[in-house]
Design a protein around this motif. Structure first.
Motif, PDB file in Angstrom:
ATOM      1  N   UNK A 259      66.380  20.133  75.330  1.00 34.63           N
ATOM      2  CA  UNK A 259      66.212  19.891  76.769  1.00 34.63           C
ATOM      3  C   UNK A 259      64.749  20.029  77.193  1.00 34.63           C
ATOM      4  N   UNK A 260      64.074  21.020  76.617  1.00 31.98           N
ATOM      5  CA  UNK A 260      62.648  21.161  76.917  1.00 31.98           C
ATOM      6  C   UNK A 260      61.888  19.916  76.491  1.00 31.98           C
ATOM      7  N   UNK A 261      62.148  19.426  75.282  1.00 30.20           N
ATOM      8  CA  UNK A 261      61.431  18.250  74.784  1.00 30.20           C
ATOM      9  C   UNK A 261      61.732  17.017  75.626  1.00 30.20           C
ATOM     10  N   UNK A 262      62.940  16.919  76.143  1.00 31.81           N
ATOM     11  CA  UNK A 262      63.275  15.794  77.026  1.00 31.81           C
ATOM     12  C   UNK A 262      62.445  15.851  78.299  1.00 31.81           C
TER      13      UNK A 262
ATOM     14  N   UNK B 298      56.194  30.772  70.908  1.00 28.00           N
ATOM     15  CA  UNK B 298      56.029  31.617  72.092  1.00 28.00           C
ATOM     16  C   UNK B 298      54.669  32.299  72.051  1.00 28.00           C
ATOM     17  N   UNK B 299      53.979  32.321  73.186  1.00 25.34           N
ATOM     18  CA  UNK B 299      52.683  32.985  73.297  1.00 25.34           C
ATOM     19  C   UNK B 299      52.887  34.393  73.843  1.00 25.34           C
ATOM     20  N   UNK B 300      52.283  35.345  73.177  1.00 22.90           N
ATOM     21  CA  UNK B 300      52.415  36.752  73.568  1.00 22.90           C
ATOM     22  C   UNK B 300      51.047  37.315  73.943  1.00 22.90           C
ATOM     23  N   UNK B 301      50.976  38.454  74.625  1.00 24.78           N
ATOM     24  CA  UNK B 301      49.688  39.027  75.025  1.00 24.78           C
ATOM     25  C   UNK B 301      48.783  39.328  73.839  1.00 24.78           C
TER      26      UNK B 301
ATOM     27  N   UNK C 204      61.621  28.538  81.119  1.00 26.76           N
ATOM     28  CA  UNK C 204      62.156  29.694  81.840  1.00 26.76           C
ATOM     29  C   UNK C 204      61.039  30.630  82.241  1.00 26.76           C
ATOM     30  N   UNK C 205      61.107  31.870  81.768  1.00 27.25           N
ATOM     31  CA  UNK C 205      60.080  32.868  82.093  1.00 27.25           C
ATOM     32  C   UNK C 205      59.068  33.053  80.967  1.00 27.25           C
TER      33      UNK C 205
END
Length: 400
Positions: free
Chosen positions: A199-202, A254-257, A299-300
């Motif tokens: 869904x994200x890629x769409x 995912x990117x993290x601090x 999302x978040x």
């Protein structure tokens, strides 16, 4: 410093299956342990003296021997450069350099390189870095003029066909490709994960000039790196320019601090999210960015979307660990790449201008102090690894 608790806390919330692989890799040798514990390194790093007096510059945040490699840029040409910016932040260059030299010393222990040769490699890296910084001009590695390992990597990537690459990660079934779920590079996803990524890629495709290019054919959990193992990360097979042999592979991570940034919070710019930080600084520091490099939000959580970069395009240390001349050549190129990245990003959002970096390179005293500091840190890493290994063997890092 309680090593076990710090490592466990730093890895909370990660995918258990891949986290178990990370802990196992970290047990194998001190170099893998260093790569998997960036947070410990900056906790250990003294925040005064040489580290305090240096100018500020943009850093990749996790500089070590395996965070350089070859890749295809967004212009489809082949480059060799720093290739991991997950931890990127504004910091004194001495922070970045001390981690790199520590990695040389620690990898020497892991790959049976003498301490004397490791020190020579460290000195060559610093000398090459300073000389490149003194020119005040950001350049890039060119295939026609570079030699040794770096040239081999560039040639290897230039000659690799798309089909060859696809065949290392996927297999054909009825003229369609699917990921090879071998437990080494890829693992299966749940239906919920597949649905979320698709869904994200769409949504992403709908914002692009050729949305059909991004039609999802398959999704897998990606196994790559050491420090990031267990972080939410997917390999995505898309239609590309046509099935089955013109498909493309993408990496969604995912990117993290940043572990580096948390020690320098007051000087960091305000980013909308962690992926924006990673992508902005990667584009700023690399001569040419990788293909398909985007910061995205699901999302978040924020993610970096880019072309999938295989581990095979990184410097093969295990293969060349007994060839000191070859290693000398490659660490010299690495030193140049670091200097060029700092010059390229100079004068941006609080980083020192080129004149300040040149002045830093002209000074000699910091070089010796930095080498001494890195030698001390490398011994600390080895001690920490021994502590970790004993705890690992006692079952402290079992993942349920």
């Amino acid at each position: 410093m309680k090593i076990v608790n710090r490592i466990l806390n730093a890895n909370k919330g990660r995918d258990p299956e891949r986290l178990a692989l990370k802990y196992s890799a970290m047990r194998s040798n001190a170099f893998a342990f260093l790569r998997g514990t960036n947070h410990l390194f900056y906790d250990r790093l003294p925040k005064s003296g040489i580290c305090k007096s240096a100018p500020l510059t943009w850093c990749c945040g996790d500089l070590h021997l395996e965070n350089f490699g070859s890749y295809k840029g967004d212009n489809r040409l082949v480059y060799f450069d720093i290739n991991d910016f997950d931890e990127a932040a504004l910091a004194p260059p001495s922070w970045e350099l001390s981690r790199m030299i520590t990695s040389i010393m620690v990898s020497a222990h892991s790959f049976d390189i003498s301490t004397e040769n490791a020190k020579k490699l460290s000195e060559q890296f610093i000398e090459s870095y300073a000389e490149a910084l003194l020119t005040g001009k950001a350049r890039w590695v060119e295939r026609e003029t570079t030699q040794g390992m770096v040239r081999e990597l560039l040639e290897q990537l230039r000659q690799r066909t798309r089909v060859d690459f696809l065949n290392t990660r996927t297999q054909k079934q009825h003229k369609l490709r699917h990921f090879i779920l071998d437990g080494k590079k890829s693992l299966p996803v749940s239906e919920a994960q597949r649905t979320e990524v698709t869904r994200f890629m769409e949504r992403f495709a709908s914002t692009q000039p050729h949305p059909e290019f991004y039609k999802v054919l398959d999704v897998a959990r990606r196994i790559a790196g050491t420090g990031s193992l267990g972080v939410e990360r997917y390999a995505i097979l898309v239609e590309g320019k046509g099935s089955p042999d013109q498909n493309y592979l993408l990496d969604l991570k995912q990117a993290r601090p940043s572990s580096m940034a948390k020690h320098l919070t007051t000087i960091q710019p305000a980013w909308n999210n962690e992926a924006e930080r990673v992508v902005t600084l990667q584009r700023r520091m690399q001569a040419v960015s990788m293909a398909f490099l985007y910061p995205e939000v699901i999302g978040t959580r924020s993610y970096v979307l880019q072309a999938l970069q295989p581990f095979e395009d990184r410097v093969p240390l295990a293969k060349y660990h007994r060839h000191i001349d070859s290693l000398t050549g490659v660490v010299q190129v690495m030193g140049q790449c670091v200097a060029w990245a700092q010059l390229r990003s100079s004068g941006r959002q609080g980083s020192a201008i080129a004149d300040e970096l040149i002045d830093f390179a002209e000074r000699k005293k910091w070089r010796f102090k930095l080498l001494e500091l890195a030698y001390e840190l490398s011994n600390q890493v080895k001690e920490d690894w021994q502590t970790y290994s004993e705890s690992y063997d006692d079952g402290a890092f079992q993942v349920i």
